[in-house]
Design a protein around this motif. Sequence first.
Motif, PDB file in Angstrom:
ATOM      1  N   VAL A   1       1.221  -1.365  -0.055  1.00 13.94           N
ATOM      2  CA  VAL A   1      -0.119  -0.004  -0.098  1.00 13.94           C
ATOM      3  C   VAL A   1       0.792   1.701  -0.437  1.00 13.94           C
ATOM      4  O   VAL A   1       0.816   2.171  -0.618  1.00 13.94           O
ATOM      5  N   ALA A   2       1.735   1.511   0.688  1.00 12.00           N
ATOM      6  CA  ALA A   2       2.977   2.377   0.398  1.00 12.00           C
ATOM      7  C   ALA A   2       3.444   2.829  -0.181  1.00 12.00           C
ATOM      8  O   ALA A   2       3.776   3.892  -0.655  1.00 12.00           O
ATOM      9  N   LYS A   3       4.359   1.806  -1.266  1.00  9.30           N
ATOM     10  CA  LYS A   3       4.467   1.500  -2.374  1.00  9.30           C
ATOM     11  C   LYS A   3       3.870   2.288  -3.301  1.00  9.30           C
ATOM     12  O   LYS A   3       4.300   3.120  -4.286  1.00  9.30           O
ATOM     13  N   SER A   4       2.286   1.935  -3.686  1.00  8.42           N
ATOM     14  CA  SER A   4       1.593   2.235  -4.255  1.00  8.42           C
ATOM     15  C   SER A   4       0.488   3.600  -4.065  1.00  8.42           C
ATOM     16  O   SER A   4       0.289   4.777  -4.918  1.00  8.42           O
ATOM     17  N   ALA A   5       0.342   3.974  -3.136  1.00  9.09           N
ATOM     18  CA  ALA A   5      -0.103   4.641  -2.678  1.00  9.09           C
ATOM     19  C   ALA A   5       0.170   6.144  -1.734  1.00  9.09           C
ATOM     20  O   ALA A   5      -0.299   6.973  -1.519  1.00  9.09           O
ATOM     21  N   GLY A   6       1.119   5.815  -0.907  1.00 10.08           N
ATOM     22  CA  GLY A   6       2.344   6.715  -0.400  1.00 10.08           C
ATOM     23  C   GLY A   6       1.654   6.117   1.123  1.00 10.08           C
ATOM     24  O   GLY A   6       1.115   5.974   1.208  1.00 10.08           O
ATOM     25  N   ARG A   7       3.018   7.365   1.958  1.00 14.66           N
ATOM     26  CA  ARG A   7       2.797   7.215   2.598  1.00 14.66           C
ATOM     27  C   ARG A   7       1.979   7.316   3.630  1.00 14.66           C
ATOM     28  O   ARG A   7       0.731   6.642   4.764  1.00 14.66           O
ATOM     29  N   ALA A   8       0.769   8.983   3.581  1.00 15.63           N
ATOM     30  CA  ALA A   8      -0.286   9.056   4.049  1.00 15.63           C
ATOM     31  C   ALA A   8      -1.167   7.575   3.702  1.00 15.63           C
ATOM     32  O   ALA A   8      -2.071   8.411   4.751  1.00 15.63           O
ATOM     33  N   LYS A   9      -2.072   7.462   2.911  1.00 15.73           N
ATOM     34  CA  LYS A   9      -2.391   7.078   2.801  1.00 15.73           C
ATOM     35  C   LYS A   9      -2.029   5.800   3.814  1.00 15.73           C
ATOM     36  O   LYS A   9      -3.604   4.802   3.892  1.00 15.73           O
ATOM     37  N   ALA A  10      -1.083   5.155   3.295  1.00 11.81           N
ATOM     38  CA  ALA A  10      -1.362   3.760   3.801  1.00 11.81           C
ATOM     39  C   ALA A  10      -2.085   4.087   5.152  1.00 11.81           C
ATOM     40  O   ALA A  10      -2.244   2.858   6.054  1.00 11.81           O
TER      41      ALA A  10
END
Length: 259
Positions: free
Chosen positions: A148-157
Amino acid sequence: MTYRNIRYEHNDMIATITLNRPERMNALTPKLFVEFADALKTVRSDGARVLILTGEGNAFCSGADLIGDDEGMPDDLGKMLDDYYHPVVEAIASLDIPVVSALNGPAVGAGLSLGLAGDIVVMARSAYLLLAFANVGLVPDAGATWLVAKSAGRAKALEMALLCEKVFADQALDLGLVTRVVDDEAVRDEARAIARKLANGPSVALGMIRKQVATALNSTFSETLSIEKANQTRAGHTADFREALAAFAEKRKPVFKGE
């Protein structure tokens, strides 16, 4: 091995693994993972050129089965991950063929991890993604944090993991978590059409591409250049590349053999 918790099929160079516990929304158990791991070995031995992952019924996967039929949850959850979950997600990552996920319904918890492990993820319009771990006092696992973090970024994860809110299909597409959103009844057909195109492609190069992208996510630019060079050297010696050159000269469509 006789499978009771999954279904395995191999047709036209396409292998399909279907999570098959629809009465439990395909919830995950150690027994399911044992069967899954065995099926992944069969994918390799069958010489499949693409793998489809999907679920039976109206869900892709509801995550770990917290109740279970006769297994329940062990005291040491970390050991359970090491023994059952990690071998499967690492085996998927190490495959030399493309993986297409057909998310026919909700993908929750570790089910999200399995679904997003695909290189191309087709999602049903009514489906959703959910990191529900915090609802039961646990943390994301089976690679969900990375995926999730690699795809959507830290904030969204962090938002998904801390608030445990559903991410529906159109938002998942906008966030880069999935590749395509289609009507519910078209999910498996769309996934199979993509798989068929990949199965007829230059399999050696496609397998290297999936690993090259994964490696690049954790590499510097210079390191990535070196990886690309090594892979291009190998790809340039394949029969598929020679066939592509011949087809170009002869003004015809190449026929790739995955060699």
